[in-house]
Design a protein around this motif. Structure first.
Motif, short mmCIF file in Angstrom:
data_model
loop_
_atom_site.label_atom_id
_atom_site.label_comp_id
_atom_site.label_asym_id
_atom_site.label_seq_id
_atom_site.Cartn_x
_atom_site.Cartn_y
_atom_site.Cartn_z
N GLN A 215 27.94 93.73 80.10
CA GLN A 215 28.21 94.12 81.48
C GLN A 215 27.74 93.09 82.50
N TRP A 216 26.53 92.55 82.30
CA TRP A 216 25.94 91.68 83.31
C TRP A 216 25.73 90.25 82.83
N GLY A 217 25.92 89.99 81.54
CA GLY A 217 25.67 88.65 81.03
C GLY A 217 24.19 88.32 80.93
N LEU A 218 23.34 89.34 80.87
CA LEU A 218 21.89 89.15 80.76
C LEU A 218 21.48 89.36 79.31
N THR A 219 20.83 88.36 78.74
CA THR A 219 20.49 88.39 77.32
C THR A 219 19.08 88.91 77.11
N VAL A 220 18.99 90.11 76.55
CA VAL A 220 17.72 90.70 76.14
C VAL A 220 17.90 91.31 74.77
N LYS A 221 16.80 91.53 74.10
CA LYS A 221 16.82 92.18 72.79
C LYS A 221 16.44 93.65 72.93
N GLY A 222 16.81 94.43 71.92
CA GLY A 222 16.47 95.84 71.93
C GLY A 222 14.98 96.08 72.05
N GLU A 223 14.16 95.14 71.55
CA GLU A 223 12.71 95.29 71.63
C GLU A 223 12.20 95.23 73.07
N GLN A 224 13.04 94.76 73.99
CA GLN A 224 12.65 94.67 75.39
C GLN A 224 13.13 95.86 76.20
N VAL A 225 13.72 96.85 75.53
CA VAL A 225 14.27 98.02 76.21
C VAL A 225 13.48 99.25 75.78
N TYR A 226 12.93 99.97 76.74
CA TYR A 226 12.19 101.20 76.48
C TYR A 226 12.91 102.36 77.17
N LEU A 227 13.10 103.45 76.46
CA LEU A 227 13.79 104.60 77.02
C LEU A 227 12.86 105.41 77.93
N SER A 228 13.47 106.08 78.91
CA SER A 228 12.68 106.90 79.82
C SER A 228 13.50 108.11 80.26
N LEU A 229 12.79 109.15 80.70
CA LEU A 229 13.45 110.37 81.17
C LEU A 229 13.86 110.20 82.63
N GLY A 230 14.84 109.35 82.85
CA GLY A 230 15.28 109.00 84.19
C GLY A 230 14.54 107.80 84.73
N ALA A 231 14.98 107.31 85.89
CA ALA A 231 14.39 106.11 86.47
C ALA A 231 12.95 106.35 86.94
N MET A 232 12.69 107.52 87.54
CA MET A 232 11.34 107.78 88.04
C MET A 232 10.31 107.76 86.91
N ASP A 233 10.68 108.33 85.77
CA ASP A 233 9.78 108.31 84.62
C ASP A 233 9.57 106.88 84.14
N GLY A 234 10.64 106.08 84.18
CA GLY A 234 10.51 104.69 83.77
C GLY A 234 9.57 103.91 84.67
N ILE A 235 9.67 104.14 85.98
CA ILE A 235 8.76 103.47 86.92
C ILE A 235 7.33 103.93 86.68
N ASP A 236 7.14 105.22 86.47
CA ASP A 236 5.81 105.77 86.24
C ASP A 236 5.17 105.14 85.00
N LYS A 237 5.92 105.07 83.93
CA LYS A 237 5.38 104.51 82.68
C LYS A 237 5.11 103.02 82.81
N THR A 238 5.97 102.32 83.55
CA THR A 238 5.75 100.89 83.77
C THR A 238 4.46 100.66 84.55
N LEU A 239 4.26 101.42 85.62
CA LEU A 239 3.04 101.27 86.41
C LEU A 239 1.81 101.62 85.58
N ARG A 240 1.93 102.63 84.74
CA ARG A 240 0.80 103.02 83.88
C ARG A 240 0.46 101.90 82.89
N GLY A 241 1.52 101.37 82.24
CA GLY A 241 1.29 100.30 81.27
C GLY A 241 0.79 99.03 81.92
N PHE A 242 1.31 98.68 83.10
CA PHE A 242 0.88 97.47 83.78
C PHE A 242 -0.57 97.58 84.22
N ARG A 243 -0.96 98.76 84.65
CA ARG A 243 -2.36 98.96 85.05
C ARG A 243 -3.29 98.76 83.85
N GLN A 244 -2.92 99.31 82.69
CA GLN A 244 -3.77 99.15 81.51
C GLN A 244 -3.86 97.67 81.12
#
Length: 492
Positions: A175-204
């Motif tokens: 779709q976008w021509g952006l090359t990433v691997k499946g290991e770089q993709v984490y599933l989330s329960l919607g975008a808000m959950d994804g942001i929450d988990k990212t902030l949690r992981g980044f803080r740790q």
């Protein structure tokens, strides 16, 4: 008026005498004024604007129904445009022949939301896609078991099954021509959950690196939930107020100044296509922002974009393609964490299909604790349904274009309605045109007006600008849940 196949006045008691229409309208207008006096001080005391408006609309609707007023009149005098969801079951628009490409009532059926035989405002759903999705879920579970992947037991990291993550990575490449691997993709329960988990992981990760000072830059106006999430995880919030002359978008100069003033900024929250303003960054504007961050990183600073893509896909495909192409440079890709969702692009808000794509493969493992420390595993049925929907999009890509057309139709009708109201009541300093994206309108009110006075005069409830970290001379409306009437049926 038919609401989801049910007569709108079915709640009225048979023996309740009907008041004249104008008398009923006068009652509702009086109630609007009373609630305005009650709720305006609540907002001034610092309560959340979105919640205040939602409570006010809900209470007004309840009072009208307690008085046994006609549902059709209530609907014309109380128009809730606070919520961004698009309710597929409440779509009434049909352009051209019923059953044709402009029959948007069919979307609930075409997207597998409608049950077999369900009446959707005069269109009877076949339920074919509803059943097709369940068949695909069965097929995919069998396929996963053949690969020794059992979704019914713990996924210890909690990031989702590798097959689905590989699919999403492949879609990004296509779709976008952006090359990433499946290991770089984490599933989330919607975008808000994804942001929450990212902030949690980044803080740790920061804690493990001994980084105690950490801030997130938030441009305003902007979506407020990530600010609350960041605050809960102990980040300092650094807000930059954008300006109307820049179409409410963060400029490279503003970003440069903020980064110089605040060396603790580690993340920059960036909505590529914006809620609430409906404006989207141009490729040139994005490249300028990339250049600022790239220079900082080359100087040794740990800094990433947290790019919210919730509304990328609701606009013109060629424009979205050009925006996303700015991330193709490996340096730009590595400095970005992307958050995606099907909630708006496919109008599947309740299904909560989301995912996070981490541009830097080295960063991805460091963020994984944000998932493993918040859930033992992702729901099995949810992952299977997610896979089925991706297959549906592969086979029927026209569905996204049909949704875009519906959003465009509603936004244009609503802008026309606001212009007519402004001619009558002189409410707006500016009714902004959007970048042909999102499900909102963002407009500036005249001096002396705010969302409450607008609601009192028109019955249209929007969200004050303070709900998005800005001033209340602005208001955001949604064209999502409630259809926009054609000009001939406008009533005030």
């Amino acid at each position: 008026m038919i609401t989801h196949g049910t007569p709108a006045d079915s709640s009225r008691a048979d023996d309740q005498p009907h008041l004249p229409v104008q008398e009923q309208r006068a009652i509702i207008q009086r109630l609007r004024h009373e609630l305005l006096l009650q709720y305006r001080p609540v907002l001034q005391q610092g309560a959340g604007p979105i919640r205040v408006m939602a409570r006010m609309v809900s209470e007004l609707s309840r009072r009208c129904r307690d008085l046994k007023l006609d549902e059709e009149i209530i609907a014309s005098e109380i128009v809730d445009r606070t919520i961004g969801d698009v309710d597929l079951r409440r779509i009434v628009e049909c352009e051209g022949e019923p059953g044709g490409p402009g029959d948007y009532r069919m979307l609930a059926d075409e997207l597998g939301i409608a049950l077999p035989g369900e009446n959707l405002n005069g269109y009877t759903a076949t339920g074919e896609v509803y059943l097709w999705l369940r068949d695909r879920m069965l097929d995919y579970e069998r396929s996963l078991l053949d690969q020794k992947i059992d979704l019914r037991i713990y996924d210890i990291i909690g990031i989702g099954n590798p097959v689905l993550r590989d699919w999403l990575a492949a879609n990004w490449q296509e779709q976008w021509g952006l090359t990433v691997k499946g290991e770089q993709v984490y599933l989330s329960l919607g975008a808000m959950d994804g942001i929450d988990k990212t902030l949690r992981g980044f803080r740790q990760m920061c804690d493990e690196q001994g980084i105690k000072e950490r801030a997130v830059l938030f441009p305003a106006p902007g979506f407020g939930v990530p600010e609350a999430q960041a605050r809960a995880y102990g980040y300092r919030l650094h807000r930059v107020n954008t300006r109307p002359e820049h179409r409410f978008k963060l400029t490279a100069e503003e970003l440069e100044q903020a980064l110089q003033e605040a060396p603790d900024i580690r993340l920059i929250y960036l909505t590529v296509t914006n809620n609430p303003t409906t404006f989207a960054f141009t490729p040139q504007e994005l490249l300028a922002l990339h250049t600022v961050v790239r220079r900082q990183r080359e100087a040794g600073r740990q800094l990433f974009f947290l790019a919210d893509l919730a509304y990328v896909g609701t606009g013109r495909p060629e424009d979205d393609q050009a925006r996303m192409a700015t991330f193709a440079d490996p340096a730009h890709l590595e400095q970005t964490i992307f958050v995606s969702s099907l909630s708006k692009t496919l109008s599947l808000t309740g299904d909560r299909f989301g995912w996070v794509t981490i541009g830097d493969a080295r960063l991805a493992p460091a963020l994984a604790p944000g998932w493993s420390n918040s859930m033992a595993s992702l729901p099995a049925e949810w992952q299977l349904r997610f896979m089925a929907y991706l297959q549906l999009l592969r086979e029927r890509p026209y569905l996204i274009e049909k949704l875009r057309n519906l959003y465009r139709l509603r936004r244009r009708r609503f802008i026309a309605q606001l212009r007519q109201l402004d001619q009558e009541l002189q409410l707006f300093a500016e009714i902004y045109l959007d970048d042909d994206a999102t499900v909102y309108n963002w407009s500036q009110l005249r001096p002396g007006e705010d969302a409450f006075s607008l609601f009192e005069k028109t019955g249209i409830a929007g969200v004050p600008g303070s709900g998005f970290g800005y001033t209340d001379e602005y208001v955001r409306f949604s064209v999502g849940v409630i259809p926009v009437p054609v000009a001939a049926t406008w009533q005030r």
